[in-house]
Design a protein around this motif. Sequence first.
Motif, mmCIF file in Angstrom:
data_model
loop_
_atom_site.group_PDB
_atom_site.id
_atom_site.type_symbol
_atom_site.label_atom_id
_atom_site.label_comp_id
_atom_site.label_asym_id
_atom_site.label_seq_id
_atom_site.Cartn_x
_atom_site.Cartn_y
_atom_site.Cartn_z
ATOM 1 N N GLU A 133 -6.677 -66.516 51.732
ATOM 2 C CA GLU A 133 -5.391 -65.871 51.976
ATOM 3 C C GLU A 133 -4.334 -66.583 51.149
ATOM 4 N N ILE A 134 -3.590 -65.815 50.363
ATOM 5 C CA ILE A 134 -2.567 -66.393 49.494
ATOM 6 C C ILE A 134 -1.268 -66.531 50.278
ATOM 7 N N LEU A 135 -0.697 -67.727 50.246
ATOM 8 C CA LEU A 135 0.581 -68.014 50.893
ATOM 9 C C LEU A 135 1.614 -68.288 49.810
ATOM 10 N N ALA A 136 2.743 -67.598 49.887
ATOM 11 C CA ALA A 136 3.771 -67.767 48.861
ATOM 12 C C ALA A 136 5.094 -67.266 49.399
ATOM 13 N N SER A 137 6.154 -67.595 48.699
ATOM 14 C CA SER A 137 7.497 -67.205 49.120
ATOM 15 C C SER A 137 7.682 -65.693 49.071
ATOM 16 N N ALA A 138 8.208 -65.129 50.149
ATOM 17 C CA ALA A 138 8.524 -63.700 50.161
ATOM 18 C C ALA A 138 9.596 -63.374 49.134
ATOM 19 N N ALA A 139 10.467 -64.356 48.841
ATOM 20 C CA ALA A 139 11.548 -64.133 47.889
ATOM 21 C C ALA A 139 11.055 -64.054 46.456
ATOM 22 N N GLY A 140 9.773 -64.368 46.233
ATOM 23 C CA GLY A 140 9.224 -64.281 44.882
ATOM 24 C C GLY A 140 8.824 -62.878 44.487
ATOM 25 N N HIS A 141 8.736 -61.954 45.460
ATOM 26 C CA HIS A 141 8.411 -60.544 45.204
ATOM 27 C C HIS A 141 7.155 -60.401 44.336
ATOM 28 N N ARG A 142 6.124 -61.124 44.686
ATOM 29 C CA ARG A 142 4.877 -61.034 43.939
ATOM 30 C C ARG A 142 4.258 -59.656 44.118
ATOM 31 N N GLU A 143 3.617 -59.166 43.062
ATOM 32 C CA GLU A 143 3.095 -57.801 43.063
ATOM 33 C C GLU A 143 1.596 -57.761 43.330
ATOM 34 N N ASP A 163 4.565 -73.604 34.068
ATOM 35 C CA ASP A 163 3.745 -74.386 33.150
ATOM 36 C C ASP A 163 2.253 -74.111 33.262
ATOM 37 N N PHE A 164 1.832 -73.252 34.173
ATOM 38 C CA PHE A 164 0.424 -72.861 34.228
ATOM 39 C C PHE A 164 0.287 -71.563 35.007
ATOM 40 N N LEU A 165 -0.810 -70.874 34.775
ATOM 41 C CA LEU A 165 -1.120 -69.679 35.544
ATOM 42 C C LEU A 165 -1.727 -70.085 36.875
ATOM 43 N N SER A 166 -1.240 -69.479 37.940
ATOM 44 C CA SER A 166 -1.743 -69.783 39.280
ATOM 45 C C SER A 166 -3.186 -69.311 39.432
ATOM 46 N N GLY A 167 -3.983 -70.123 40.148
ATOM 47 C CA GLY A 167 -5.366 -69.752 40.440
ATOM 48 C C GLY A 167 -5.545 -69.103 41.796
ATOM 49 N N ALA A 168 -4.439 -68.813 42.496
ATOM 50 C CA ALA A 168 -4.549 -68.272 43.857
ATOM 51 C C ALA A 168 -5.295 -66.942 43.880
ATOM 52 N N ARG A 169 -5.024 -66.070 42.924
ATOM 53 C CA ARG A 169 -5.709 -64.771 42.925
ATOM 54 C C ARG A 169 -7.200 -64.929 42.662
ATOM 55 N N ARG A 170 -7.587 -65.866 41.820
ATOM 56 C CA ARG A 170 -9.014 -66.104 41.588
ATOM 57 C C ARG A 170 -9.692 -66.579 42.867
ATOM 58 N N LEU A 171 -9.009 -67.440 43.625
ATOM 59 C CA LEU A 171 -9.578 -67.905 44.887
ATOM 60 C C LEU A 171 -9.670 -66.777 45.897
ATOM 61 N N ALA A 172 -8.671 -65.921 45.930
ATOM 62 C CA ALA A 172 -8.717 -64.785 46.856
ATOM 63 C C ALA A 172 -9.893 -63.872 46.527
ATOM 64 N N ALA A 173 -10.152 -63.678 45.232
ATOM 65 C CA ALA A 173 -11.242 -62.793 44.821
ATOM 66 C C ALA A 173 -12.606 -63.425 45.047
ATOM 67 N N SER A 174 -12.723 -64.742 44.815
ATOM 68 C CA SER A 174 -14.030 -65.388 44.875
ATOM 69 C C SER A 174 -14.383 -65.926 46.258
ATOM 70 N N GLN A 175 -13.353 -66.310 47.036
ATOM 71 C CA GLN A 175 -13.629 -66.937 48.321
ATOM 72 C C GLN A 175 -12.957 -66.225 49.493
ATOM 73 N N GLY A 176 -12.223 -65.179 49.218
ATOM 74 C CA GLY A 176 -11.524 -64.487 50.289
ATOM 75 C C GLY A 176 -10.339 -65.256 50.818
ATOM 76 N N ALA A 183 -2.033 -71.762 48.643
ATOM 77 C CA ALA A 183 -0.574 -71.700 48.713
ATOM 78 C C ALA A 183 0.039 -72.066 47.370
ATOM 79 N N ASP A 184 1.083 -71.351 47.001
ATOM 80 C CA ASP A 184 1.893 -71.694 45.831
ATOM 81 C C ASP A 184 3.301 -72.030 46.296
ATOM 82 N N THR A 185 3.846 -73.148 45.801
ATOM 83 C CA THR A 185 5.199 -73.523 46.191
ATOM 84 C C THR A 185 6.260 -72.718 45.441
ATOM 85 N N HIS A 186 5.909 -72.231 44.241
ATOM 86 C CA HIS A 186 6.900 -71.482 43.462
ATOM 87 C C HIS A 186 6.203 -70.714 42.353
ATOM 88 N N LEU A 187 6.959 -69.907 41.665
ATOM 89 C CA LEU A 187 6.452 -69.171 40.501
ATOM 90 C C LEU A 187 6.371 -70.156 39.336
#
Length: 441
Positions: free
Chosen positions: A74-84, A59-72, A52-56
Amino acid sequence: MTVVPLVDEGLGNSAYLVDLDDGRALVVDVSVDLRASTAAVERRGLTVAFAADTHLHADFLSGARRLAASQGSEILASAAGHREFGHRGLRDGDEVDLGGLRLRALGTPGHTHEHLSYLLLDGAHPVGVFTGGSLIVGAAARTDLVSPDRTETLARAQYASLRRLMNLPDDVAVWPTHGAGSFCSAPPGADRVSTIGRERATNPLLQVASEDAFVKDLLGSLGSFPPYFLRLPEINRRGPAVFDYAPSLRPVDASALRSMDVELVDVRPTDDFAAGHIPGALSIPLRPAFASWLGWLAADDRPLIVVRRPDQDAEEIAWQAAKIGYNLVGELNGGMDAWGGQTVRTRLIGPGDVGGAILDVRQDSEFHAGHLPHAQHIELGSLADRADEVRREPLVVMCGHGERAMSAASLLERAGHQDLAVLTGGAEDWAVATGHRLEAG
């Protein structure tokens, strides 16, 4: 259920690992440098099911995508962030079943427009809340990272968000991302976590009489921040690149380096840099705060080559850079012993030997708390653009301990300044050594 803070002392942040007691885990606000979280997960024999990420983050690059790729995960984040990239977009009130526990999204805009806090529930009982950059220990995170014209609007949203969190019971744990050392406006202090009750009783921003007073106090406390803070949110929205390897430093021979258009970043301790360094090299000593100062002082549009001591960890240097989106293309093969070319020395002086013109490069708040009489003050982060304002030599450059002062001296040397000395200590050391009083304000 166990919550394990994973503290990055350099960035002043905490990620969190939640052991869900069924072989799975939730991580919150983890950076692309997964070394600490991976070690914690492996010690417990867990798989990261949710990231889970609380916000965009700025001060650092999020590791959520690396975890999704390496461990499967599920990324949780704000819908209002319009992540691509693939994630479960959450809105205020949405809940995620963690398997016995639940995670409820709370809309808490302010630090960013799309900010969520996450309330961890055991049945109907709220256990704790991951507050990200909303409520932090003793303060609230800054609201000026989106755009200048939205700073006050977001500060008013931050006021409402903190009031909303105060509706939680006193015994609910507060697990913020930003803490002491973060340029997201966390105050100094050793405590990284708190409770709602403690913050209600002690947080100065929760004692103000009105929304207008809150906005005035919050905005009045904002200091400067590294320029990369303005770039990373968009990278995090689009999705940081996923890689399954550790970043490294490619050896570059001195003969090849002399013909390359690169920026040299010398990460050796101040004593080593002072004893001899390559002309034009930027001094950023390797320490916990290395990443922040790299992102503040080093060019983001030129290849960076590192100069290090043999006993300094190349992998650590590369990871520090990677978590703020910097790609170090290599290092001087063999270090300074292999350079063989011209070198420059920088004089070091003790607190009792200060004389003549003085340049203090600490942050505004540090300077105003106590400084040497007649010292000129320019924050290190703005020095490269203001080098022509610096008094002529001889000049003593100072900070709190000497590392930032050496960075400043290297910038001034680039700009043509000579006869520089760096103070090996700070203002308090000078006061003790000389018996003189510091000036405030």
